[in-house]
Design an enzyme around this catalytic site. Structure first.
Site, PDB file in Angstrom:
ATOM      1  CB  CYS A 137      -9.921   5.455 -22.625  1.00 10.59           C
ATOM      2  SG  CYS A 137      -9.889   5.734 -24.390  1.00 10.59           S
ATOM      3  N   GLY A 150      -1.868  16.889 -19.201  1.00 11.07           N
ATOM      4  CA  GLY A 150      -1.967  16.233 -20.439  1.00 11.07           C
ATOM      5  C   GLY A 150      -1.760  17.087 -21.656  1.00 11.07           C
ATOM      6  NE  ARG A 151      -7.001  18.111 -24.084  1.00 10.50           N
ATOM      7  CZ  ARG A 151      -7.799  19.053 -24.157  1.00 10.50           C
ATOM      8  NH1 ARG A 151      -8.141  19.373 -25.360  1.00 10.50           N
ATOM      9  NH2 ARG A 151      -8.504  19.610 -23.166  1.00 10.50           N
ATOM     10  CE  LYS A 192      -5.781  11.266 -16.040  1.00 14.89           C
ATOM     11  NZ  LYS A 192      -6.274  11.327 -17.382  1.00 14.89           N
ATOM     12  CG  ASN A 238      -6.093  15.254 -16.206  1.00 13.68           C
ATOM     13  OD1 ASN A 238      -6.854  14.639 -17.096  1.00 13.68           O
ATOM     14  ND2 ASN A 238      -5.355  16.133 -16.844  1.00 13.68           N
ATOM     15  N   GLY A 239      -7.172  18.462 -16.094  1.00 16.56           N
ATOM     16  CA  GLY A 239      -8.249  19.410 -16.943  1.00 16.56           C
ATOM     17  C   GLY A 239      -7.821  20.712 -17.067  1.00 16.56           C
TER      18      GLY A 239
END
EC number: 1.3.1.-
Length: 389
Positions: free
Chosen positions: A120, A248-249, A162, A224-225
């Site tokens: 985060c 994710g997004r 993560k 991720n990304g």
């Protein structure tokens, strides 16, 4: 590093005793990946390609709030009766609290998998030493991972971790974090290939996923990304050698993405993208699930942000968009959705980045945080700051 290269369909991913038919994980996202959204993703995958093949992770809860049994937090840990495996992400900064929370999860059968959040980048979290700031304190990081693993010994509950590339370009931590997590018994690690300073801006550095994969040899490494479609997922695995992808997004307003990913990884025909009418029906289903989880009033307030993502790239008109952004009841939602032109096909402009992006910024950290990476003192106030979910 090229991001487009064809590969053969991937084999299943194993995370401890959990075997997945496709190497795809839904990233926990605050205010998004509640039981309603996860159920919708699974239902769409099942209806479109006949599988439920990935891992769908609950939104993050704090370890402190969990052991305090805060009502909001306990509600956030709701799972569907048919949801398996049940995956829960913890935010934690204290080894003792981590141990207590993981023991509670294992002892009460609250979940089948525990993920821990060290990624985060939000200032209110990092300025207290939590989230993406914490892996810099490598001894403390190792103690936290070890506590969760120790608490789940003798169970079938794997612990995963993560994290990000690091705090900023001058303070990369991902290789140490991967090595430490592997040594302390984590079943897998996942890397969001951005620094905390990047937040969600710019381009994910997939090269760092490849470096982590070369560094961590005995457990799966997930990337991720910047995965917005099945082609991106295949390209990430091809170019980095990672064992799976975390979405994710890219799935915001596109919960059917997991059906497309399942088809890509199993070599099945890709499902046809939905028309605007089909998207409207998906919004209705999402609203129904949210109302069942939260009650109609809160459920309709929650669906508003999703509607903006669902309609991204579609012609809807500003007046109708404004009305949908203020919807109060399910009947009102239903009537407003009837005003959309259901025949409009899925537009190319509806793919790509969505959700928060923002700009890079200096990471807020506690005073003196970067002085000693071997300092294992628990950051003051960071454990309690999230109490309540």
């Amino acid at each position: 590093m090229s991001r487009r290269r064809a590969i053969q369909p991937s084999p299943a991913l194993r995370i401890g005793p959990i075997e997945l038919a496709s190497p795809v994980v839904l990233a926990p996202m605050a205010g998004v990946t509640n039981v309603a959204f996860r159920a919708l993703c699974r239902q769409l995958e099942q209806s479109k390609v006949g599988t439920v093949s990935g891992l769908y992770v609950c939104e993050m809860v704090t370890a402190r709030a969990l052991i305090e049994r805060h009502p909001v937090t306990m509600h956030m840990t709701t799972f569907s009766a048919d949801e398996s495996p049940r995956s829960l992400q913890l935010y934690t900064v204290d080894p003792d609290t981590t141990y207590a929370a993981a023991r509670m999860i294992a002892g009460e059968g609250l979940a089948d998998h525990i993920d821990m959040n060290f990624g985060c980048p939000v200032p209110k979290v990092t300025k207290r030493g939590g989230g993406a700031a914490l892996p810099f304190k490598r001894r403390l990081f190792g103690q936290i991972v070890a506590a969760a693993v120790r608490a789940t010994e003798g169970t079938d509950i794997p612990v995963t971790v993560k994290f990000r590339i690091g705090i900023d370009d001058a303070h990369h931590t991902h290789l140490d974090a991967g090595r430490i997590a592997e040594a302390e018994g984590a079943a897998a690690v996942a890397l969001h290939a951005r620094t905390a300073a990047q937040r969600y801006s710019g381009t994910a550095d997939w090269e760092q996923i490849a470096r982590l994969k070369q560094h961590v040899r005995t457990i799966p490494v997930l990337g991720n990304g910047d995965i917005y479609d099945a082609g991106d997922a295949l390209a990430m695995m091809s170019t980095t050698g990672c064992d799976g992808v975390v979405i994710g997004r890219g799935c915001l307003g596109r919960p059917w993405l997991f059906a497309e990913l399942s088809a890509a990884f199993t070599g099945s025909p890709a499902p046809t993208p939905p028309t605007l009418g089909e998207v409207a029906d998906i919004i209705r289903r999402h609203g129904t699930l949210l109302a069942a989880h939260f009650g109609e009033d809160k459920g309709m307030r929650d669906i508003r942000k999703h509607i903006a993502w669902y309609l991204h790239g579609f012609p809807a008109g500003s007046a109708l968009r404004r009305a949908l952004a203020m919807v109060k009841t399910f009947d009102e939602l239903d009537c407003l959705l009837d005003r959309l032109d259901g025949t409009v096909p899925f537009p190319d402009s509806a793919t790509g980045a969505r959700g928060r992006q923002g700009s890079p910024a200096r990471v807020a950290l506690p005073d003196g945080w970067l002085t000693d990476p071997d300092d294992c003192r628990v950051p003051e106030g960071a454990d309690a700051m999230g109490s309540g979910g």
